[in-house]
Each structure stands twice: as structure tokens, then as C-alpha cells.
Scaffold this motif. Structure first.
Motif, PDB file in Angstrom:
ATOM      1  N   VAL A   1       0.997  -1.751   0.066  1.00 39.83           N
ATOM      2  CA  VAL A   1      -0.430  -0.137   0.479  1.00 39.83           C
ATOM      3  C   VAL A   1       1.031   1.164   0.237  1.00 39.83           C
ATOM      4  CG1 VAL A   1      -1.461   1.527   1.015  1.00 39.83           C
ATOM      5  CG2 VAL A   1      -1.487  -1.080   1.253  1.00 39.83           C
ATOM      6  N   TRP A   2       0.599   2.243  -1.154  1.00 38.91           N
ATOM      7  CA  TRP A   2       1.851   3.222  -1.144  1.00 38.91           C
ATOM      8  C   TRP A   2       0.990   4.091  -1.078  1.00 38.91           C
ATOM      9  CZ3 TRP A   2       6.963   3.707  -2.889  1.00 38.91           C
ATOM     10  CH2 TRP A   2       7.585   2.539  -2.802  1.00 38.91           C
ATOM     11  N   VAL A   3       1.254   5.261  -0.966  1.00 37.62           N
ATOM     12  CA  VAL A   3       0.380   6.782   0.270  1.00 37.62           C
ATOM     13  C   VAL A   3       1.120   7.531  -0.340  1.00 37.62           C
ATOM     14  CG1 VAL A   3      -0.868   8.220   1.484  1.00 37.62           C
ATOM     15  CG2 VAL A   3      -0.433   5.307   1.395  1.00 37.62           C
ATOM     16  N   ARG A   4       0.796   8.727  -1.626  1.00 41.47           N
ATOM     17  CA  ARG A   4       1.232   9.959  -2.369  1.00 41.47           C
ATOM     18  C   ARG A   4      -0.412  10.652  -1.591  1.00 41.47           C
ATOM     19  NH1 ARG A   4       2.561   7.707  -8.274  1.00 41.47           N
ATOM     20  NH2 ARG A   4       0.591   7.543  -8.826  1.00 41.47           N
ATOM     21  N   TYR A   5      -0.387  12.357  -2.616  1.00 46.51           N
ATOM     22  CA  TYR A   5      -1.404  13.785  -3.186  1.00 46.51           C
ATOM     23  C   TYR A   5      -1.621  12.334  -4.275  1.00 46.51           C
ATOM     24  CZ  TYR A   5       1.525  16.822  -0.550  1.00 46.51           C
ATOM     25  OH  TYR A   5       2.266  17.350   1.000  1.00 46.51           O
ATOM     26  N   GLY A   6      -3.130  13.342  -4.292  1.00 48.99           N
ATOM     27  CA  GLY A   6      -3.664  13.186  -5.442  1.00 48.99           C
ATOM     28  C   GLY A   6      -3.489  13.553  -6.515  1.00 48.99           C
ATOM     29  N   GLU A   7      -3.540  12.909  -7.889  1.00 56.39           N
ATOM     30  CA  GLU A   7      -3.494  13.718  -9.135  1.00 56.39           C
ATOM     31  C   GLU A   7      -3.133  14.965  -9.519  1.00 56.39           C
ATOM     32  OE1 GLU A   7      -3.467  12.453 -13.711  1.00 56.39           O
ATOM     33  OE2 GLU A   7      -4.869  11.286 -11.956  1.00 56.39           O
ATOM     34  N   GLU A   8      -4.472  15.455  -8.588  1.00 55.53           N
ATOM     35  CA  GLU A   8      -4.777  17.101  -8.817  1.00 55.53           C
ATOM     36  C   GLU A   8      -3.795  17.709  -8.179  1.00 55.53           C
ATOM     37  OE1 GLU A   8      -7.156  15.211  -5.124  1.00 55.53           O
ATOM     38  OE2 GLU A   8      -7.009  14.831  -7.193  1.00 55.53           O
ATOM     39  N   ASP A   9      -3.425  17.143  -7.363  1.00 57.64           N
ATOM     40  CA  ASP A   9      -2.239  17.759  -6.215  1.00 57.64           C
ATOM     41  C   ASP A   9      -0.979  17.828  -6.439  1.00 57.64           C
ATOM     42  OD1 ASP A   9      -3.999  19.196  -4.772  1.00 57.64           O
ATOM     43  OD2 ASP A   9      -4.177  17.842  -3.522  1.00 57.64           O
ATOM     44  N   ARG A  10      -0.584  16.902  -7.448  1.00 57.55           N
ATOM     45  CA  ARG A  10       0.821  16.786  -8.001  1.00 57.55           C
ATOM     46  C   ARG A  10       0.851  16.646  -9.720  1.00 57.55           C
ATOM     47  NH1 ARG A  10       0.837  11.089  -9.996  1.00 57.55           N
ATOM     48  NH2 ARG A  10      -0.924  10.375  -8.867  1.00 57.55           N
ATOM     49  N   ARG A  11       0.029  17.494 -10.530  1.00 51.38           N
ATOM     50  CA  ARG A  11       0.250  17.257 -11.838  1.00 51.38           C
ATOM     51  C   ARG A  11       1.079  18.181 -12.434  1.00 51.38           C
ATOM     52  NH1 ARG A  11      -6.009  17.904 -14.759  1.00 51.38           N
ATOM     53  NH2 ARG A  11      -5.827  16.827 -12.378  1.00 51.38           N
ATOM     54  N   SER A  12       1.680  19.313 -12.129  1.00 53.29           N
ATOM     55  CA  SER A  12       2.276  20.012 -12.339  1.00 53.29           C
ATOM     56  C   SER A  12       3.605  20.330 -11.739  1.00 53.29           C
ATOM     57  CB  SER A  12       1.576  21.214 -12.778  1.00 53.29           C
ATOM     58  OG  SER A  12       1.012  22.509 -11.622  1.00 53.29           O
ATOM     59  N   LEU A  13       4.610  21.047 -12.017  1.00 53.16           N
ATOM     60  CA  LEU A  13       5.876  22.001 -11.101  1.00 53.16           C
ATOM     61  C   LEU A  13       5.183  22.765 -10.241  1.00 53.16           C
ATOM     62  CD1 LEU A  13       8.855  21.372 -13.586  1.00 53.16           C
ATOM     63  CD2 LEU A  13       8.263  19.789 -11.397  1.00 53.16           C
ATOM     64  N   SER A  14       4.536  23.859 -10.223  1.00 52.36           N
ATOM     65  CA  SER A  14       4.120  24.645  -9.402  1.00 52.36           C
ATOM     66  C   SER A  14       3.579  24.593  -8.851  1.00 52.36           C
ATOM     67  CB  SER A  14       2.700  25.338 -10.961  1.00 52.36           C
ATOM     68  OG  SER A  14       1.785  24.456 -10.818  1.00 52.36           O
ATOM     69  N   ASP A  15       2.822  22.600  -8.620  1.00 51.13           N
ATOM     70  CA  ASP A  15       2.561  22.524  -6.872  1.00 51.13           C
ATOM     71  C   ASP A  15       3.423  22.159  -6.079  1.00 51.13           C
ATOM     72  OD1 ASP A  15      -0.144  21.749  -8.061  1.00 51.13           O
ATOM     73  OD2 ASP A  15       0.657  19.872  -8.988  1.00 51.13           O
ATOM     74  N   LEU A  16       5.106  22.367  -6.199  1.00 51.05           N
ATOM     75  CA  LEU A  16       5.798  22.361  -5.252  1.00 51.05           C
ATOM     76  C   LEU A  16       5.831  23.572  -4.859  1.00 51.05           C
ATOM     77  CD1 LEU A  16       9.003  21.240  -7.952  1.00 51.05           C
ATOM     78  CD2 LEU A  16       7.663  20.047  -5.857  1.00 51.05           C
ATOM     79  N   ASP A  17       5.549  24.876  -4.945  1.00 51.98           N
ATOM     80  CA  ASP A  17       5.450  26.383  -4.551  1.00 51.98           C
ATOM     81  C   ASP A  17       5.309  25.710  -3.886  1.00 51.98           C
ATOM     82  OD1 ASP A  17       7.086  26.891  -6.700  1.00 51.98           O
ATOM     83  OD2 ASP A  17       5.953  27.910  -7.900  1.00 51.98           O
ATOM     84  N   ASN A  18       3.939  25.234  -3.016  1.00 49.99           N
ATOM     85  CA  ASN A  18       3.044  24.747  -1.879  1.00 49.99           C
ATOM     86  C   ASN A  18       3.298  23.744  -1.206  1.00 49.99           C
ATOM     87  OD1 ASN A  18       1.859  28.239  -2.538  1.00 49.99           O
ATOM     88  ND2 ASN A  18       0.253  26.871  -4.083  1.00 49.99           N
ATOM     89  N   PHE A  19       4.056  22.868  -1.875  1.00 53.64           N
ATOM     90  CA  PHE A  19       4.426  21.798  -0.611  1.00 53.64           C
ATOM     91  C   PHE A  19       4.555  22.273   0.804  1.00 53.64           C
ATOM     92  CE2 PHE A  19       6.634  18.492  -0.157  1.00 53.64           C
ATOM     93  CZ  PHE A  19       6.228  16.857  -0.505  1.00 53.64           C
ATOM     94  N   LEU A  20       3.929  21.348   1.402  1.00 56.12           N
ATOM     95  CA  LEU A  20       4.626  21.902   2.563  1.00 56.12           C
ATOM     96  C   LEU A  20       5.532  20.773   3.279  1.00 56.12           C
ATOM     97  CD1 LEU A  20       0.487  22.302   4.166  1.00 56.12           C
ATOM     98  CD2 LEU A  20       2.659  23.730   3.772  1.00 56.12           C
ATOM     99  N   ILE A  21       6.378  21.432   4.031  1.00 60.07           N
ATOM    100  CA  ILE A  21       7.890  20.482   4.589  1.00 60.07           C
ATOM    101  C   ILE A  21       7.523  20.177   5.988  1.00 60.07           C
ATOM    102  CG2 ILE A  21      10.087  20.397   4.663  1.00 60.07           C
ATOM    103  CD1 ILE A  21       9.169  19.392   1.899  1.00 60.07           C
ATOM    104  N   ARG A  22       7.405  19.410   6.534  1.00 56.55           N
ATOM    105  CA  ARG A  22       7.076  19.476   8.076  1.00 56.55           C
ATOM    106  C   ARG A  22       8.689  18.976   8.553  1.00 56.55           C
ATOM    107  NH1 ARG A  22       3.047  15.597  10.762  1.00 56.55           N
ATOM    108  NH2 ARG A  22       2.503  16.345   9.034  1.00 56.55           N
ATOM    109  N   THR A  23       9.043  20.271   9.581  1.00 62.23           N
ATOM    110  CA  THR A  23       9.898  20.249  10.308  1.00 62.23           C
ATOM    111  C   THR A  23       9.745  19.411  11.407  1.00 62.23           C
ATOM    112  OG1 THR A  23       9.058  22.308  12.202  1.00 62.23           O
ATOM    113  CG2 THR A  23       9.518  23.041   9.840  1.00 62.23           C
ATOM    114  N   PRO A  24      11.541  19.689  11.953  1.00 62.06           N
ATOM    115  CA  PRO A  24      12.204  18.572  13.100  1.00 62.06           C
ATOM    116  C   PRO A  24      10.990  18.754  14.340  1.00 62.06           C
ATOM    117  CG  PRO A  24      13.669  18.927  12.355  1.00 62.06           C
ATOM    118  CD  PRO A  24      13.015  19.639  11.550  1.00 62.06           C
ATOM    119  N   ASN A  25      10.715  20.071  14.364  1.00 58.23           N
ATOM    120  CA  ASN A  25       9.982  20.460  15.250  1.00 58.23           C
ATOM    121  C   ASN A  25       7.839  20.151  15.318  1.00 58.23           C
ATOM    122  OD1 ASN A  25       9.444  22.619  14.059  1.00 58.23           O
ATOM    123  ND2 ASN A  25      10.209  24.374  15.140  1.00 58.23           N
ATOM    124  N   GLY A  26       7.813  20.017  14.538  1.00 53.33           N
ATOM    125  CA  GLY A  26       6.123  19.700  13.457  1.00 53.33           C
ATOM    126  C   GLY A  26       5.599  20.769  13.199  1.00 53.33           C
TER     127      GLY A  26
END
Length: 622
Positions: A326-351
Motif C-alpha cells: 500500500v503506497w500513499v501519495r498526493y492525489g493527482e490534482e495536487d501533483r500534476r504540475s511543477l507549480s504544485d511544488l511552491d505550496n508543497f508543505l515540508i514538516r520540520t523537526p519541531n512539527g
């Protein structure tokens, strides 16, 4: 018996040496063809020496009571007319004026060499073969989705059907020229091809090149396609293949672009490509100072991006003997273009969750598919197919070597070039033949000299062999074909026939001398007595090859160059044997008389210096 055995052995030597010692240029085909040639010669030798005399001995024609038919009487009248009214006067004139007789074939040979040099007679390593199908392959930029690739293939299929309707409308029989179209996506999702099955060449009455060009025009330019090729490559490589090498990558790529532009301007070329293809788009991340202040490194950031877009394994489930991941990833509407990278959320060590654009910058570049090297330097190979089947590859390569590449090298001095593909294979074959050729020549001279007891007579036979290229060259010109590797097979068979005809005439000449005939009478009688068998051999061979030369089926295309070389070379060989060889023997006799006169101080007769007479005197003394 001796001429037959000598001819068979000489041809066997040529076939065996050529096909087995050309460094594998012909692969498994060479030894197989050599085996067929040698086996056929050996069988014909046994049949001609042992079986045929028995058949003739029981022939009713020997009784003299058989009444000849009109066909036989008519053919005899024609043959006698040719021999007595045309050949005999021509031979007497040639023997009376040997300088004129020798000038004619020599001039023809020089004109033929000029024809090759001026590309009037075209030459190539492997000729374009008329086929019953067209393969069109495409390659999209790496990373292209399969449905986009399939859409381009559908456009090609539509163009093929349009071309079929146009050609069908122009035909009187209204037959479909394109019978079937097969569409294939793969082996990668950005690659595909269509296979167009055509009406067989006997019925369609038009070349595959015309259909190919019509499809090119209808397809037009497809900007999103990286590479589109029409046709099927030969096992010997592309007709035009230029290898560019350098340690300076910038100059190498610039030289490649300039060379491709120059080749595309040559109207006789098509499908200009190179092996420096673009790779898959790669996103290169570079962290900002803020990411480091938050205690993150590049591996952590890239790992989260990969999990969101490519996926992360969350669980494994057992289903009988199978395991389900079982693999988990973003839905296709959230990963269809490189512009989605700008708003991609990165989780820091402090949460905390922070957008990627605040932690890193990114660039998009094409990666490399392959890095090619040749002779220790980076290599890019630019290749092209012939857009005109009647074009001369040698002329195009000369144009590239003389007019195009020097200008490119002047602009980019760090770049070196060489010709590869079919040109490279032709060079290898030429180098191999330079090793084998002298061995073949020495063996043939030795065998012929053994029969005649005369090295000069053997040399006279060998010196006439190059004149066969006159018929070979102009025969290909007449049929609009190029002299190629396949023609070389026919030339090998032609050498055997030329040697056989020469041996038959010289054997008759030597026999006349041993019976006490004068030199000129012996030479004239030898030509007249051998006229019928030599003419009949040539006529039957050419007549037998004529249907093959005009055959249009795909299977015959590989044999037609061989048939042209044998048929037209044999026509020239008949002329050289009946007209030139007697003159060569007379010139040779003049040289013998002159040498003996200078050596002994006494001028000998023409007859007594001949090796056949010398041999007869020696036998009588014994």
C-alpha cells in the motif's frame, strides 16, 4: 578437361577467399554463399567431365540422319552470319591494327572510372531495398505520458489513411496501396511506432520511396516529437553517419547543432538525428539558509518531496501467497504540475509545516540518457537517411568532408570528426580485401600458368578481368541502380566466367600451334572456332538472368544487383575475350620475339617463341 578444372578451381579460390577472409563483414551469410558457389562448381565440374560426354556419345545427332528443324537451321544461319560477316572481319582488323584495338577497351575503362569519379555511375556500400512495408518510429521527450504518445501515433495512422485514399484515387484498379496499419506504444511510454503494410511491389507499380515521401508530406512537422524516423535501418548502419569527438563539451554540442543544420539543407538527406538525446526532466533543489536554521538538510527535504509526489510505502498486506503493498501519495490534482511544488508543505523537526518555496529554490533541467565515448573522447554521432534513393552516398560524404566539416572545425577547433556507419563498414571491407586480394591473384595466376606452362599467358587472362567493370558499371547506370556490396557477389561469379572463356580460347590457340598452324592463322582460327560456344554461353546466361533483373518482388531485390553485375559484365567479357584477348596475345608474341631477338641476336619466327610450340619440341625430344 584442363580448362574446365582450372576455371572451377580459380572461381572456387575467389569465392572461398573472399567470403571467409573478409573479417566477418558478411556475418554468417558469407560462408553460406561461399559453400553454395563451391558446391555448385564442383557438381558442374563432375557433370561436365563425366556425365555430359556420355549423353553426347548416345546423341542421335551424331548419326547424321536427323533432319534439322527450321529453328535449328535458322539459328545456324544467324550464327554463321555473325561469325563470318561481322566477327571475322572485325577480328582481322583488330589483329592488323592492334594499337587501335587496344585503345578502344582502354578508353572505355577510363570513361567508366570517370563515371564513378563523377558520380554518373553511383556507388554505395548497401543499396536501398524496395520493401513491402514502412515503419515509422517516434520518440517523445522523456517523461511524456503514454496518452500523449498514443495521440501522436493516431495522427500518423490518420495520415497513412489519407495517403492511401489519395493514391487509391489515382489508380485505375482502385486497389488499396496500404493494406494494414499496426500501432505500438513502447518499449517506453515516450516511444512508439506504426508499421504500414503495403500492397506487394508487383501490383502497386510504385516505389516504397514515393509512398514514404507522400506520408512525410501529409504528416508534416510535429514540434513535440524529439525524433521521428521513416523506414528500417540496415544491419550495416546509416548511409551518412558522422562521429564528432572532443574533450570540450560546449564546442561539441555547438558543432553538433551546426552540422545538423547543414545536413538538413541537403535535399538528398532525410531523418537527420543524433544520439545526444535529452533525458527526463530533473528538479534540482537548493536549500535556503532558513532550512538550515530550522535544523533540516537536503536529504530530509528531498525525501518528503519524493514521498508526496512518488509515494511512500505505508503497509504490506498478505493475501494468500501474494503480498500487497500500500503506497500513499498526493492525489493527482495536487501533483500534476511543477507549480504544485511552491505550496508543497515540508514538516520540520519541531512539527511545523512550512511551504517548500520558503525553504528551498529549485531549477528544472534535462538529465542525460547516455554518455558516449570513442577513442577516449566524448562522442556525439549525427546520422541521416537517404531522402533520394538515386542519390550517391559517396558524393554526399565528399560534400560533407570537403565543404561542411572544414568550416565547422575552423569554428570549433577542439572537435574532430570521422565517418561511421556504412562508410566505416566499407573501409573495413576494403582493408580486408587488400589483404586477401594479392593472395587470390597469386593463386589464380599460379593455377592458370600451370595449365598453359606460361606465366605471360596467365597474366594476359588476369589483365582482362578489370575490363569487366565497364559492363558492371554501365549496367547499373542503365537500370538506375548503385554498385554495392551485393554487386560484388556478382563480380566474383563474373570473374569465373571471364577466366573460363579466356582459357577456352587460349587452349584452342595453343592446340592450333601444336598442329603446325602459322601464328596468325592459329589466332584467327581460335577466335572463329570458339565464337559459337562463347556467344552461346553469354547469351544463355544473360537470357536466364533477364527475368530476375526485371523482377519487382521484395525477395528479388537482394539478387538484382548481382544479376546486373553478371549479365552486363558478361556482355563486356564476351567482347574482351573475342576481340581484345587475341590482340593481347599478338602483342605478347611481339614482345617475346623482340626479347629473344635482342638476347640471341637472331630474329625468331612468331611461332617458335610460343610456349605451346616450345612444349611440343620438348615433348618430341623426350
Amino acid at each position: 578437361v584442363l580448362p574446365a578444372v582450372t576455371s572451377a578451381v580459380a572461381t572456387t579460390i575467389v569465392a572461398f577467399s573472399t567470403f571467409y577472409f573478409l573479417d566477418g563483414r558478411l556475418g554468417d551469410f558469407g560462408p553460406d554463399l561461399a559453400f553454395v558457389v563451391i558446391s555448385t562448381l564442383l557438381f558442374s565440374l563432375v557433370e561436365g567431365i563425366l556425365i555430359l560426354p556420355g549423353h553426347i556419345g548416345h546423341s542421335k545427332a551424331l548419326s547424321g540422319t536427323i533432319k534439322k528443324s527450321r529453328l535449328v537451321r535458322g539459328s545456324e544461319r544467324v550464327m554463321n552470319y555473325l561469325k563470318e560477316r561481322i566477327y571475322a572481319p572485325s577480328l582481322r582488323f583488330s589483329l592488323k591494327y592492334p594499337a587501335v584495338a587496344m585503345t578502344i577497351p582502354f578508353a572505355m575503362f577510363l570513361i567508366t572510372i570517370g563515371g564513378f569519379g563523377g558520380s554518373v555511375i553511383k556507388a554505395t556500400f548497401f543499396p536501398p531495398i524496395e520493401q513491402d512495408n514502412i515503419a515509422i518510429s517516434i520518440e517523445m521527450p522523456p517523461g511524456t505520458r503514454d496518452y500523449i504518445t498514443e495521440g501522436v501515433l493516431n495522427h500518423l495512422v490518420t495520415s497513412a489513411r489519407n495517403v492511401n485514399e489519395q493514391l487509391k484515387a489515382d489508380r485505375a484498379d482502385s486497389l488499396d496501396v496500404i493494406l494494414n496499419i499496426e500501432k505500438i506504444v513502447g518499449p517506453k511510454i515516450n516511444q512508439g511506432q506504426i508499421n504500414v503494410q503495403l500492397l506487394n511491389s508487383e501490383q502497386r507499380n510504385m516505389s516504397v520511396f514515393e509512398i514514404n515521401q507522400a506520408m512525410r508530406r501529409d504528416v508534416g512537422v510535429i514540434p513535440e516529437v524529439d525524433k521521428m524516423l521513416f523506414g528500417v535501418a540496415t544491419p550495416f548502419g546509416k548511409p551518412v553517419s558522422v562521429s564528432l569527438r572532443s574533450t570540450n563539451l560546449e564546442q561539441l554540442e555547438a558543432a553538433k547543432a551546426l552540422l545538423k543544420d547543414e545536413l538538413e539543407n541537403i535535399s538528398d538527406l532525410s531523418d537527420v538525428t543524433d544520439n545526444d538525446q535529452r533525458g527526463i526532466k530533473e528538479v534540482n533543489l537548493e536549500l535556503k539558509d532558513k532550512a538550515y536554521l530550522l535544523g533540516m538538510n537536503l536529504m530530509q527535504v528531498v525525501g518528503q518531496v519524493r514521498q508526496g509526489f512518488f509515494g511512500a510505502e505505508a503497509q504490506r498486506l498478505q493475501r494468500g501467497i501474494d503480498e500487497v503493498r500500500v503506497w500513499v501519495r498526493y492525489g493527482e490534482e495536487d501533483r500534476r504540475s511543477l507549480s504544485d511544488l511552491d505550496n508543497f508543505l515540508i514538516r520540520t523537526p519541531n512539527g511545523q509545516e512550512i511551504p517548500l518555496k520558503e525553504l528551498a529554490t529549485y531549477t528544472v533541467d534535462r538529465g542525460l540518457i547516455a554518455i558516449n565515448h570513442l577513442n577516449g573522447k566524448r562522442e556525439i554521432r549525427v546520422e541521416a537517411e537517404l531522402g533520394n534513393p538515386e542519390a550517391s552516398v559517396s558524393v554526399i560524404q565528399e560534400e560533407i568532408a570537403v565543404n561542411i566539416m572544414p568550416e565547422i572545425i575552423n569554428q570549433y577547433p577542439a572537435v574532430q570528426f570521422s565517418f561511421e556507419g556504412q562508410n566505416k563498414e566499407a573501409q573495413k571491407t576494403g582493408k580486408s580485401f587488400k589483404k586477401v586480394g594479392p593472395v587470390i591473384l597469386i593463386l589464380m595466376i599460379f593455377i592458370i600458368a600451370f595449365v598453359f606452362r606460361s606465366i605471360p599467358q596467365a597474366l594476359a587472362v588476369i589483365l582482362l578481368v578489370p575490363l569487366g567493370i565497364v559492363g558492371v558499371g554501365w549496367g547499373h547506370w542503365f537500370h538506375g541502380a548503385s554498385v554495392s556490396l551485393l554487386s560484388g557477389f556478382g563480380i566474383i561469379a563474373l570473374i569465373g566466367v571471364m577466366v573460363n572463356d579466356s582459357l577456352v580460347l587460349i587452349t584452342a590457340f595453343n592446340g592450333n600451334l601444336k598442329r603446325g598452324m602459322d601464328f596468325n592463322d592459329a589466332l584467327l582460327d581460335a577466335g572463329l572456332s570458339r565464337f559459337r560456344p562463347i556467344i552461346m554461353t553469354s547469351f544463355t546466361t544473360v537470357a536466364g538472368l533477364a527475368p530476375l533483373i526485371f523482377e519487382k518482388s521484395f525477395q528479388a531485390q537482394f539478387l538484382i544487383p548481382m544479376a546486373i553485375a553478371i549479365a552486363y559484365g558478361l556482355i563486356m567479357a564476351t567482347y574482351t575475350t573475342l576481340m581484345v584477348l587475341p590482340v593481347v596475345l599478338k602483342v605478347l608474341n611481339f614482345v617475346r620475339v623482340l626479347i629473344k631477338w635482342l638476347w640471341t641476336g637472331q630474329k625468331p619466327t612468331r611461332t617458335e617463341v610460343e610456349p605451346a610450340v616450345t612444349e611440343l619440341i620438348y615433348e618430341n625430344e623426350i
